[in-house]
Design a protein around this motif. Structure first.
Motif, PDB file in Angstrom:
ATOM      1  N   ASN A 104      54.434  16.270   5.218  1.00 34.59           N
ATOM      2  CA  ASN A 104      53.318  15.807   6.051  1.00 34.59           C
ATOM      3  C   ASN A 104      53.778  15.518   7.468  1.00 34.59           C
ATOM      4  OD1 ASN A 104      51.464  16.067   4.024  1.00 34.59           O
ATOM      5  ND2 ASN A 104      51.721  13.968   3.291  1.00 34.59           N
ATOM      6  N   ASN A 105      54.972  14.978   7.584  1.00 33.49           N
ATOM      7  CA  ASN A 105      55.504  14.704   8.923  1.00 33.49           C
ATOM      8  C   ASN A 105      55.768  15.981   9.707  1.00 33.49           C
ATOM      9  OD1 ASN A 105      56.204  11.802   9.799  1.00 33.49           O
ATOM     10  ND2 ASN A 105      56.553  11.840   7.578  1.00 33.49           N
ATOM     11  N   LEU A 106      56.268  16.945   9.024  1.00 36.29           N
ATOM     12  CA  LEU A 106      56.509  18.222   9.700  1.00 36.29           C
ATOM     13  C   LEU A 106      55.187  18.818  10.166  1.00 36.29           C
ATOM     14  CD1 LEU A 106      59.234  20.438   7.942  1.00 36.29           C
ATOM     15  CD2 LEU A 106      59.375  19.152  10.035  1.00 36.29           C
ATOM     16  N   LYS A 107      54.198  18.655   9.312  1.00 36.36           N
ATOM     17  CA  LYS A 107      52.880  19.213   9.638  1.00 36.36           C
ATOM     18  C   LYS A 107      52.292  18.481  10.857  1.00 36.36           C
ATOM     19  CE  LYS A 107      49.112  19.622   6.724  1.00 36.36           C
ATOM     20  NZ  LYS A 107      48.481  19.756   5.386  1.00 36.36           N
ATOM     21  N   ILE A 160      56.052  28.919  15.626  1.00 38.84           N
ATOM     22  CA  ILE A 160      55.710  29.767  14.480  1.00 38.84           C
ATOM     23  C   ILE A 160      56.091  29.058  13.181  1.00 38.84           C
ATOM     24  CG2 ILE A 160      56.213  31.970  13.348  1.00 38.84           C
ATOM     25  CD1 ILE A 160      57.019  32.912  16.272  1.00 38.84           C
ATOM     26  N   ALA A 161      57.266  28.408  13.216  1.00 41.42           N
ATOM     27  CA  ALA A 161      57.740  27.730  12.003  1.00 41.42           C
ATOM     28  C   ALA A 161      58.661  26.591  12.388  1.00 41.42           C
ATOM     29  CB  ALA A 161      58.478  28.707  11.100  1.00 41.42           C
ATOM     30  N   THR A 162      58.656  25.583  11.536  1.00 39.27           N
ATOM     31  CA  THR A 162      59.580  24.461  11.711  1.00 39.27           C
ATOM     32  C   THR A 162      60.345  24.292  10.415  1.00 39.27           C
ATOM     33  OG1 THR A 162      57.994  23.373  13.168  1.00 39.27           O
ATOM     34  CG2 THR A 162      59.779  22.019  12.282  1.00 39.27           C
ATOM     35  N   ILE A 220      66.653  19.939  12.722  1.00 35.11           N
ATOM     36  CA  ILE A 220      65.289  20.447  12.818  1.00 35.11           C
ATOM     37  C   ILE A 220      65.357  21.707  13.671  1.00 35.11           C
ATOM     38  CG2 ILE A 220      64.758  18.860  14.730  1.00 35.11           C
ATOM     39  CD1 ILE A 220      61.817  18.963  13.718  1.00 35.11           C
ATOM     40  N   VAL A 221      64.752  22.752  13.160  1.00 35.66           N
ATOM     41  CA  VAL A 221      64.755  24.038  13.869  1.00 35.66           C
ATOM     42  C   VAL A 221      63.298  24.444  14.081  1.00 35.66           C
ATOM     43  CG1 VAL A 221      65.434  26.464  13.782  1.00 35.66           C
ATOM     44  CG2 VAL A 221      66.935  24.721  12.796  1.00 35.66           C
ATOM     45  N   MET A 222      62.947  24.688  15.326  1.00 38.37           N
ATOM     46  CA  MET A 222      61.567  25.097  15.610  1.00 38.37           C
ATOM     47  C   MET A 222      61.613  26.459  16.281  1.00 38.37           C
ATOM     48  SD  MET A 222      60.322  21.343  16.948  1.00 38.37           S
ATOM     49  CE  MET A 222      58.584  21.416  16.752  1.00 38.37           C
TER      50      MET A 222
END
Lengths: 455, 451
Positions: free
Chosen positions: B200-203, B211-213, B284-286
């Motif tokens: 949920n936190n990532l969201k 594009i993605a985390t 964390i990779v974004m």
């Protein structure tokens, strides 16, 4: 793609023998002369001469080049190799629709075969999973042994029936294809894996009766060294190792030829070569010994030249092997002994074989490399083994080389493979039997069918 | 078992073998030698040796291959060469577009301390070569193939340059990591509540144009968020993890780097914001296709928000415990009297791996297990592609050496049991494993909610 589309048929696209050490005899040989000197035999003979030369050169080069990657044997292996007879060395090259096999028969003799596989329809690929999209290719689903078996079969049969006489290669190759093809020139990979003897369930009395006839026969000619006996395709007895007996059985039996002296059918499979009888061996040649111009036929056992004679009465087929005979007189006495003694034996064997055929169908395949006796039960949903089942069976068989048990459930069946010393049994059962019950079912079959074999 | 053996130990990859050349016999007898060349025989990479010294050798190989493919004059259809097998050695060939990958192996009998002999799994070799291709494309992009079509003599080796170590790492990971072999990420096991919280936190921190985390470590993936309808391939995640493993500086501070992810877009670059926190253990990779400074700032702020949220919920300790407890040794393996090891692969491309790390140096026992699992998985894949639909759920294999594979709903379990146990005990152990991974338990092991 489903299993019905998988096809293990192939055709022999090319076959040639070459000697990399051969030197041309002409003075000032050209490159072409050198290539021509190396090529001993090429099938099909009507191939383009340039193609033949290039392929010979390529085969030699490839074998030498990739042999570099083979680790040198350590001292222990070198010792083992010295003690063993020279064994065949193989290299296989796998392409999408062809497999090439190079077999080093001897230092100065190489065999090269190209098998062209029947085309497999392309399936939808999954780009991100390379393996899944590629795994219908031959080199993934089948083991190398299936290919090397073919070359090995070719070589050992040739050595048996022709020894070192390379001038016979053409007739032999034609016959080899004829004997092993299912139809026309289409052969099948699994056929070469499953060459075997079918054992007749004879009792001690029949065995002794046969022995007494053969012993009496041997007394007629002291140069007789070996016998092999079959009845209606079932193996009865052999003084030669069973692996040799299989070669004789396949040579005569071919594929689909009935075990009878119906000459029309025999000639259809083995067309007589009147000018070179040694190329083809007929049934019951002992019948012809009294005729003028009879020439003995040869086989080569342990590199020794021997005479081979055959006797066929009803469905009893006896192969007699003797040291080279100068005088054939005693053979008539041998024929007389057989003619007088075998009627009773044939009568008893008839009953046994008929019982064999009417035997209760059981759910197993007995597969030990020399004895393929398979029965498929009417209780099994899969009444006939599909190509995929056969592929899995071959996989199980190979896995049993290194494991004592191998169990797999796939393609609608259980394959329960078990090995005790050299005996391998693969039980096939319907897949709806749960895992917890499969061993119990196998034990029931083993207790009923092999009570004394300690499987 | 010594718990230190469970810790991630990076592969050693920057050893130079420049002095080795095809002139010396040792060149040919490496247990696993790897070559990459263009379809015209120009060297791109050689595992042992230098590309320059190997150029003649590779040109010869290429000439042989090319001749071979035209072996019969009348066959116009080009065929791919897959494998050459000679006695104890095998040569595996993979052609992807304009580049050829070759791995030569020697199947010597190697007796390890447990007296098992190891033989290379053909399946693992091919998976390694395929991953090597993905890694190479990630370094040079698919433009390389375009260049090679236009100019077959194009020197691609020069473009690889300083990224050579990444290729060596790809080989090592390809040969030894179950992630590459089974095309799966290794997810960190955790409770359902923790997983939901993290997700949920990532969201919540989602940024437009991202594009993605990913939340990950060098070896584990903790969670993934993807843009709706966006597919983020497993191989791309492994490229990212490989990059982090190979370049230690990415774990320090914040990084904003161009990266080619072949699964996403093989022809060009996207940008990756990488920030390792909590003593450089969790990253964390974004991933974004926007390379502006503004984008970097947004990623930085989003990451900071997430870290603060974690801090306020005291997640650092929880995550540290999770990481320290993994790889776990499940109770059924503790004594190793019956079940010695197993790997579970979920159909979504995720792995559960007890006892050993998914990447890095592992002991010989695990290497041996992997060779067996590789062959089992290969046979399974072949049966899946050849079998009929209704039989696909029933797949089961076991051999008397103790290894086997069982398909159970959405998971495939590859196992190693004690070879001395009876068949009925095998049945019981299989049921234990099925129970452990029944559908309602899977959330503890895998990321199952769509991201």
């Amino acid at each position: 793609m489903n299993q019905d589309q998988l096809n293990f048929d192939f055709s022999l696209k090319a076959l040639f023998f070459f000697n990399p050490l051969a030197i041309p005899t002409v003075p000032k040989p050209s490159e072409q002369d050198q290539q021509d000197a190396k090529l001993i035999y090429y099938y099909p003979q009507n191939a383009n001469i340039e193609e033949k030369r290039i392929q010979t050169g390529m085969a030699e080069g490839i074998f030498q080049f990739f042999a570099q990657f083979n680790p040198s044997p350590n001292i222990l292996e070198q010792q083992e190799n010295k003690n063993k007879n020279e064994s065949l060395q193989f290299q296989t090259i796998h392409l999408e629709q062809q497999t090439h096999i190079i077999c080093r028969v001897k230092e100065d003799l190489f065999l090269f075969m190209t098998l062209a596989h029947q085309k497999i329809p392309k399936i939808k690929t999954i780009v991100e999973d390379y393996f899944f999209s590629e795994c219908n290719k031959f080199h993934f689903s089948l083991s190398k042994n299936l290919y090397t078996n073919i070359a090995e079969n070719f070589v050992i049969n040739f050595e048996l029936f022709y020894g070192q006489d390379l001038t016979q290669l053409d007739q032999y190759t034609q016959r080899w294809i004829l004997c092993n093809a299912r139809s026309g020139t289409i052969l099948n990979l699994f056929n070469f894996q499953s060459f075997s003897l079918k054992y007749a369930k004879i009792d001690a009395a029949i065995y002794m009766h046969l022995q007494s006839i053969l012993t009496l026969g041997r007394q007629q000619e002291e140069q007789i060294t070996d016998f092999i006996a079959f009845y209606a395709g079932y193996f009865l007895f052999s003084t030669l190792p069973h692996q040799k007996a299989i070669l004789f059985k396949e040579h005569y039996y071919g594929s689909g030829l009935p075990w009878s002296n119906f000459e029309g059918k025999i000639n259809q499979k083995f067309p007589p070569y009147t000018d070179n009888q040694s190329a083809y061996l007929n049934f019951f040649n002992l019948r012809n010994i009294v005729r003028e111009g009879f020439s003995t036929q040869m086989v080569y056992i342990n590199k020794q030249k021997k005479n081979i004679f055959t006797y066929l009465e009803k469905q009893l087929f006896i192969i007699v092997i003797a040291n080279p005979l100068k005088d054939l007189q005693n053979l008539q006495k041998l024929v007389n002994v057989f003619q007088k003694s075998i009627d009773k034996l044939i009568y008893k064997l008839d009953i046994i074989i008929e019982q064999n055929l009417r035997q209760d169908l059981v759910k197993f395949i007995y597969f030990n490399g020399v004895n393929l006796a398979y029965r498929v039960s009417s209780q099994l949903i899969v009444s006939k083994l599909s190509s995929e089942n056969l592929r899995v069976l071959q996989l199980v068989y190979e896995k049993l080389n290194t494991s004592n048990q191998y169990v797999i459930r796939t393609a609608g069946v259980w394959f329960y493979g078990s090995k005790v010393t050299e005996r391998k049994v693969v039980y096939i059962l319907p897949a709806n039997i749960p895992l917890s019950k499969v061993e119990e079912e196998v034990n029931k079959i083993a207790d009923q069918t092999f009570p004394n074999l300690l499987l | 078992m010594n718990t230190e053996s469970y810790q991630y130990k990076p592969h050693v990859i920057n050893v130079s073998y420049q002095e080795i050349s095809p002139d010396i016999p040792e060149f040919f007898t490496h247990k696993r030698h790897v070559f990459i060349m263009t379809n015209t025989g120009r060297p791109i990479y050689v595992r042992y040796g230098s590309e320059i010294k190997s150029s003649i050798f590779l040109a010869t190989i290429n000439a042989i291959f090319q001749k071979f493919l035209l072996f019969f004059f009348e066959d116009k259809e080009k065929q791919n060469l897959f494998k050459i097998s000679h006695d104890k050695s095998n040569i595996y060939i993979l052609q992807r577009n304009q580049i050829t990958y070759i791995c030569t192996t020697n199947n010597l009998q190697v007796y390890i301390q447990l007296l098992y002999s190891t033989q290379d799994s053909e399946f693992i070799i091919y998976q390694m070569l395929d991953f090597l291709n993905t890694q190479l494309i990630s370094i040079v992009t698919d433009q390389a193939n375009v260049h090679l079509i236009q100019k077959p003599n194009y020197d691609l080796g020069f473009s690889v340059g300083g990224s050579r170590n990444l290729l060596t790492l790809a080989i090592k990971n390809g040969l030894y990591s179950p992630c590459i072999a089974f095309n799966s990420i290794c997810t960190l096991p955790m409770t359902v509540t923790l997983r939901s919280f993290i997700h949920n936190n990532l969201k919540e921190i989602k940024v437009s144009n991202v594009i993605a985390t990913l939340l990950l470590t060098e070896t584990y993936v903790i969670d993934i968020w993807r843009q709706k309808n966006m597919e983020f391939k497993t191989s791309d995640i492994m490229i990212i993890q490989s990059m982090i493993q190979g370049q230690g500086q990415l774990k320090k501070g914040e990084n904003w780097i161009p990266i080619c992810l072949p699964g996403l877009s093989a022809m060009g670059f996207v940008y990756a914001y990488i920030n390792f926190f909590y003593q450089n253990t969790i990253g964390i990779v974004m991933i974004s296709d926007d390379n502006s400074l503004d984008m970097f700032t947004k990623c930085k702020e989003a990451a900071q928000t997430m870290i603060e949220k974690f801090d306020s919920n005291k997640l650092q300790q929880t995550l540290f415990s999770s990481l320290q407890n993994n790889p776990i040794t499940p109770k059924c393996i503790e004594n190793q009297t019956q079940i010695k090891h197993f790997i579970v692969r979920h159909t979504s491309g995720q792995l559960f791996l007890p006892m050993f790390q998914a990447f890095g140096i592992n002991n010989k026992t695990f290497k041996f297990y992997m060779q067996q699992y590789g062959e089992l998985y290969k046979d399974f894949m072949i049966s899946q592609s050849l079998g009929n639909q209704e039989t696909k759920q029933n797949y089961f294999v076991w051999d008397s050496k103790g290894f086997g594979i069982t398909q159970y709903h959405d998971v495939v379990i590859m196992f190693c049991f004690n070879e001395l146990i009876e068949f009925q005990q095998i049945v019981q152990n299989v049921h234990i494993l099925h129970k452990m991974f029944r559908t309602e338990e899977l959330n503890n092991f895998f990321i199952l909610k769509p991201s």
